[in-house]
Write a protein that holds these residues in place. Structure first.
Motif, PDB file in Angstrom:
ATOM      1  N   ARG A  43       0.812  -1.215   0.000  1.00 33.37           N
ATOM      2  CA  ARG A  43       0.000   0.000   0.000  1.00 33.37           C
ATOM      3  C   ARG A  43       0.849   1.268   0.000  1.00 33.37           C
ATOM      4  O   ARG A  43       0.325   2.367  -0.117  1.00 33.37           O
ATOM      5  CB  ARG A  43      -0.974   0.002   1.167  1.00 33.37           C
ATOM      6  N   THR A  46       0.278   4.914   2.252  1.00 35.69           N
ATOM      7  CA  THR A  46      -1.133   5.163   2.555  1.00 35.69           C
ATOM      8  C   THR A  46      -1.430   4.687   3.970  1.00 35.69           C
ATOM      9  O   THR A  46      -0.972   3.628   4.390  1.00 35.69           O
ATOM     10  CB  THR A  46      -2.034   4.409   1.559  1.00 35.69           C
ATOM     11  N   LYS A  47      -2.201   5.472   4.695  1.00 33.17           N
ATOM     12  CA  LYS A  47      -2.550   5.083   6.059  1.00 33.17           C
ATOM     13  C   LYS A  47      -3.415   3.828   6.059  1.00 33.17           C
ATOM     14  O   LYS A  47      -4.160   3.574   5.114  1.00 33.17           O
ATOM     15  CB  LYS A  47      -3.317   6.200   6.753  1.00 33.17           C
ATOM     16  N   HIS A  51      -6.905   2.739   3.784  1.00 34.80           N
ATOM     17  CA  HIS A  51      -6.954   1.477   3.042  1.00 34.80           C
ATOM     18  C   HIS A  51      -8.159   0.636   3.471  1.00 34.80           C
ATOM     19  O   HIS A  51      -8.858   0.076   2.627  1.00 34.80           O
ATOM     20  CB  HIS A  51      -5.657   0.695   3.254  1.00 34.80           C
TER      21      HIS A  51
END
Length: 91
Positions: A43, A46-47, A51
């Motif tokens: 990912r 991205t936090k 997600h």
């Protein structure tokens, strides 16, 4: 009303034949969740919460779409495909 000798597997198969979009919606839900969980490794920056929100929205969207298709299919089958099969009201 279901009889007592009707086992769970045949009841599930009967329900799946009546509403084929329910098992399709469940299968799509689990496929999307499984794919997103595998994708979680890559990912990037991205936090995690973002997600997970995207995963939830995609899975819920698929289920709502399957339910909508099921309702449209049942309406088509009842009102357009065979409208004469409906029992008439007695006066």
């Amino acid at each position: 009303m279901a009889s007592y000798d009707d086992d769970n597997q045949s009841k599930l198969m009967r329900k799946a034949k009546e509403n084929p979009f329910v098992p399709a919606g469940l299968a799509g839900f689990f496929a999307i969740v499984g794919y997103q969980l595998m994708k979680m490794k890559h990912r990037g920056n991205t936090k995690m919460s973002v997600h997970l929100i995207h995963m939830r929205v995609a899975a819920q969207g698929f289920v709502v779409g399957a339910m909508t298709c099921g309702v449209l299919y049942s309406m088509y089958k009842e009102y357009i495909w065979d409208p004469a099969h409906k029992p008439k009201e007695e006066k």
